[in-house]
Each structure stands twice: as structure tokens, then as C-alpha cells.
Scaffold this active site. Structure first.
Site, PDB file in Angstrom:
ATOM      1  N   ASP A 240       2.242  14.548  -2.711  1.00 58.78           N
ATOM      2  CA  ASP A 240       1.844  15.922  -3.024  1.00 58.78           C
ATOM      3  C   ASP A 240       0.474  16.009  -3.682  1.00 58.78           C
ATOM      4  O   ASP A 240      -0.270  16.970  -3.464  1.00 58.78           O
ATOM      5  CB  ASP A 240       2.909  16.642  -3.861  1.00 58.78           C
ATOM      6  CG  ASP A 240       3.368  15.857  -5.082  1.00 58.78           C
ATOM      7  OD1 ASP A 240       2.715  14.861  -5.452  1.00 58.78           O
ATOM      8  OD2 ASP A 240       4.400  16.242  -5.666  1.00 58.78           O
ATOM      9  N   THR A 241       0.113  15.006  -4.461  1.00 55.29           N
ATOM     10  CA  THR A 241      -1.207  15.005  -5.085  1.00 55.29           C
ATOM     11  C   THR A 241      -2.309  14.983  -4.032  1.00 55.29           C
ATOM     12  O   THR A 241      -3.286  15.733  -4.117  1.00 55.29           O
ATOM     13  CB  THR A 241      -1.373  13.791  -6.012  1.00 55.29           C
ATOM     14  OG1 THR A 241      -0.354  13.817  -7.009  1.00 55.29           O
ATOM     15  CG2 THR A 241      -2.736  13.800  -6.690  1.00 55.29           C
ATOM     16  N   THR A 264       4.564  18.842 -13.100  1.00 51.67           N
ATOM     17  CA  THR A 264       5.404  17.926 -13.877  1.00 51.67           C
ATOM     18  C   THR A 264       4.586  16.727 -14.339  1.00 51.67           C
ATOM     19  O   THR A 264       4.704  16.258 -15.464  1.00 51.67           O
ATOM     20  CB  THR A 264       6.601  17.456 -13.029  1.00 51.67           C
ATOM     21  OG1 THR A 264       7.355  18.605 -12.613  1.00 51.67           O
ATOM     22  CG2 THR A 264       7.501  16.535 -13.820  1.00 51.67           C
TER      23      THR A 264
END
Length: 450
Positions: A240-241, A264
């Protein structure tokens, strides 16, 4: 019907199915479905509920179909390092274990009694964290895991979702780079290291780059979703990064810009053409993760809003206020200046986060938070201080200093944290896009499927 690309974005606390389509030459996003993700404690371990997540993904895709979208392709991104194991018949060998599981606590020291740290970093380029795949697998090997002994394939979380949609098994580059088992320069598995650690070589699949075709939905999936046409699953930057970083807007003033993917976890770094594998980079805790278009996301993994998320969960159980619109103004008014080390291992997976923060402050002769506002101020101030440390580390390694910080992801909506970060780092701070991960995910799909 509207032609759309589907981004399935799994985060540590929640997941989303988002339809992306063009209108007037601009990308528009429609969040079709949001669902909870949670860690389940059972039998001394912490698991992800993969079965529920897979059902939620299918539900979201069906909802997109029912809304009238003609789906052109699907891309899946998740958090890093975690994986599922598949047997020779294609069956999942148990729910994936969560990176917050204690099975890897302190294991890095044991592994590095066998291999050289400097040499290892010069190949993997990975920030050493006990949660990394390498240590998870080594812990299984050390305990004589039956599951590992019968495994036929290792699939990281996005690979796993893709596999059960299409039946095609491979490992995507950006997610594989979080494992600490890859040669970051050659984009290939470090089989020498894998053998040295006594891990089974055969479970590692072919590595595919972002933008590769991962096959079409299986007939039974299409039937279940009420779809009568083929839908491709695309290998996006499935960490996702990496997807989020692909959505960072170019600075109009040409300033040297760092990114901060805020959620998160906080991922702080810059995009480079190749890996930075110097000893200084290793000592400063930087990691080289695969990105889109052959680029590298050179960054630090920092404990992000997890600490605040855990506090909010505890307050909800206690019937206390969990409204950000109330708590953030309360934090702004708080006079506390206590700063915790957000990367301290005690904050990884405590039973009670508030108690651990209080104990940390007592041990370090700092004011102990006594109100919710003071707890929030303590956490946000601590994050801002940690971001300054990360920027200082980047500046010591880059030819030109960072001039601007682009904060992306859900955490970019925390204006008070953005302000504290700007004040602490002395940088110009810009926020957005909030949906950076989905945008980056869909951009890769659009490059492949028209």
C-alpha cells in the site's frame, strides 16, 4: 454502464473497495464498500481473519457491479511482510499470522549471529524489524512448523487475495521487497540467504512487477458475483505504501519533496532511481522498498497512528469519547510536553496502551497524561518529533536537503498533527491526497487496461 477500475485496499484496521473512473478527463473515486479488519487472538497467536476479508472483498466487488459499473480490472494492495502458505493442492494452510504476533520477538539477534549485518543490508537494503517476513519464517523453521514443512507456495497478502480470485500464483515486487529476503538491486529472491537460514527455496514464487497481468477471475468467482465477462486482476504496486507514493503530486515549485504516508504506520522517505545501500543508510534505519516504474521508495518505517488507534479502541470499550472533533481540540489545549519513543517495542501490541504510555512517562520522569486530551497531545507530539528525526536522517544521506513534506493517506486529515509536524521539522507541509493508495493503485491499472 460506467467503465471502472476497482481498487481493493486492505489496511491494518479496515478495508475498502473503491471504483475509479474518468469523467471530464479527471479521475473520480467512489468508495463502494468499507469493512472492518481486525486481529484475532487465539491459542497464543495473533491472526488475520483472511476468510472474512476475502468475503468482504467479493461483497464489495459485487456491490460495484450492482451499482452499474462495468469493471475493467481489479488491483489489490495491503500492508507488508505478512503472508499465507498454500499446499500442493492449492489450499490455504491456516489463517495468516499477524506481524504483531510475539513469535518473532528478539529473533533478529539470533539471525544476525549467523549472518553479517552489513553484508546483508548491502543486498536486501531492508530496515531490520522483527516483524519482517524473514524472521517470521525463521521462527516457524525454529519451532519445526508442520505448516511450513508441507507448504508449496508462499504468497504475501495481496498475492494471496489475487490467487484465490484467479488461480495464478506469483509474488509482486513491491510487497516482496518488504520481506528482507530479496536482492533489491536485481529484483530477485536472495536464494543464498534463504538456503543459509534453512528456509525452503521452493515456496518462493516468480516475482512480477507492478503493471503485470495476474489473470482473470475464475469462472466460479464470476458466477458468484453475477458477472458474465472476463475481468483482469492487475499486479499493482501491491504494498500500500508503494501505491500511495505513486499518487504523490509533483511539486509545482520544484522543491525537493519527501513523502509521509500517514496511517497505522508512518512511512517517511523519498523516491529514488535506485537503492541506497550505504552503511550510513543502514545505521540510520532506512529501507529500500520496491516502487512503480522501477523506482525505489527509500524510507523509514515508523509506528504511526496505531498508538492513537489503540487508545481510541480502549476508550470506546470504556464508554469514553472517541470523537476526533472533540479530542483534537482538547489536545490542542493540553499543556503536556511529554514525548514517548513511538518505535519502542512496548507499544507494538500492548494489552492496554494507556497504561503502557503512563508507565513509559513515569520511567522517564515525564508528566503522565491524565486526560484524554493529554494522551492525544502526547502521541501527536511524539510523532512529530519522530518525523523530525527521520527528516534529519534523510538530509544526512541526500545530496540536497528536503524542502517540503507531502503528507498522504488517511492521517493527512489530522490537521493538528500536520501543524505540529511543520513546526517541529521547519518544513513546508502539504496534505493529500487522502485516497493516495487507491489513486496509485488505479493509475497502474489504467496504464495496462484501457
Amino acid at each position: 454502464m460506467t467503465n471502472a477500475y476497482i481498487a481493493v485496499d486492505f489496511g491494518g484496521g479496515s478495508g475498502r473497495v473503491i471504483a475509479g473512473y474518468t469523467s471530464g478527463g479527471e479521475l473520480e473515486l467512489d468508495t463502494v464498500y468499507r469493512f472492518q479488519n481486525r486481529q484475532v487472538r487465539m491459542g497464543g497467536h495473533i491472526y488475520w481473519d483472511f476468510l472474512s476479508l476475502f468475503e468482504d472483498m467479493k461483497k464489495g466487488i459485487k456491490m460495484a457491479v450492482d451499482k452499474g459499473y462495468h469493471i475493467l480490472s481489479i488491483g489489490i494492495d495491503t500492508w507488508g511482510v505478512d503472508f499465507g502458505l498454500i499446499d500442493k493442492d492449492g489450499n490455504l494452510l491456516g489463517n495468516p499470522v499477524c506481524y504483531r504476533d510475539p513469535r518473532t520477538d528478539g529473533l533478529s539477534e539470533k539471525v544476525f549471529s549467523k549472518i553479517d549485518r552489513k553484508e546483508h543490508y548491502s543486498v536486501a537494503g531492508t530496515q531490520v524489524m522483527d516483524i519482517n517476513t524473514m524472521f517470521q519464517l525463521y521462527s516457524m523453521k525454529e519451532e519445526g512448523s508442520v505448516i511450513l514443512s508441507v507448504a508449496d507456495k508462499l504468497l504475501f497478502m495481496p498475492d494471496l487475495f489475487s490467487y484465490f480470485l484467479t488461480g495464478v500464483a506469483n509474488n509482486e515486487y513491491s510487497i516482496a521487497s518488504t520481506s528482507e529476503l530479496m536482492d533489491i538491486s536485481s529484483h530477485s529472491w536472495n536464494y543464498g540467504l534463504i538456503e543459509e537460514l534453512g528456509l525452503p527455496k521452493h515456496i518462493f514464487c516468480d516475482i512480477v512487477m507492478p503493471g503485470a497481468d495476474r489473470g482473470v477471475l475464475k469462472p466460479e468467482i464470476k458466477e458468484e458475483l453475477g458477472i458474465d465477462y472476463d475481468i483482469r486482476v492487475v499486479s499493482v504496486a501491491s504494498h500500500d505504501t508503494a501505491s500511495a507514493v505513486y499518487a504523490v503530486p509533483e511539486d509545482k515549485k520544484g522543491r525537493n519533496t519527501a513523502f509521509l504516508s500517514s496511517g497505522t504506520w508512518s512511512l517517511l522517505g523519498v523516491v529514488t532511481d535506485g537503492p541506497v545501500l550505504s552503511e550510513e543508510a543502514r545505521v540510520n534505519g532506512f529501507t529500500n522498498e520496491g516502487g512503480t516504474e522501477g523506482k525505489i521508495c527509500f524510507l523509514q518505517n515508523i509506528t504511526g497512528l496505531w498508538i492513537l488507534q489503540k487508545l481510541m479502541s480502549e476508550w470506546k470499550e470504556d464508554g469514553k469519547c472517541t470523537e476526533y472533533d472533540v479530542l483534537i481540540p482538547s489536545a490542542e489545549e493540553a499543556q503536556i510536553e511529554s514525548v514517548i519513543d513511538v518505535d519502542d517495542s512496548r507499544f507494538v501490541s500492548p494489552v492496554n496502551m494507556a497504561s503502557v504510555i503512563a508507565d513509559y512517562c513515569k520511567e522517564n520522569n515525564m508528566q503522565v497524561p491524565s486526560t484524554q486530551g493529554e494522551y492525544v497531545k502526547c502521541v501527536l507530539l511524539s510523532l512529530a518529533q519522530r518525523y523530525k528525526k527521520g527528516i534529519d536522517g534523510l538530509n544526512s544521506l541526500l545530496p540536497l536537503p528536503v524542502e517540503k513534506l507531502q503528507i498522504i493517506g488517511g492521517g493527512s486529515q489530522n490537521n493538528y498533527l500536520n501543524l505540529l509536524t511543520s513546526m517541529t521539522t521547519g518544513l513546508a507541509v502539504e496534505a493529500g491526497p487522502v485516497e493516495a493508495t487507491a489513486i496509485g493503485n488505479i493509475k497502474v491499472q489504467m496504464n495496462l487496461v484501457k
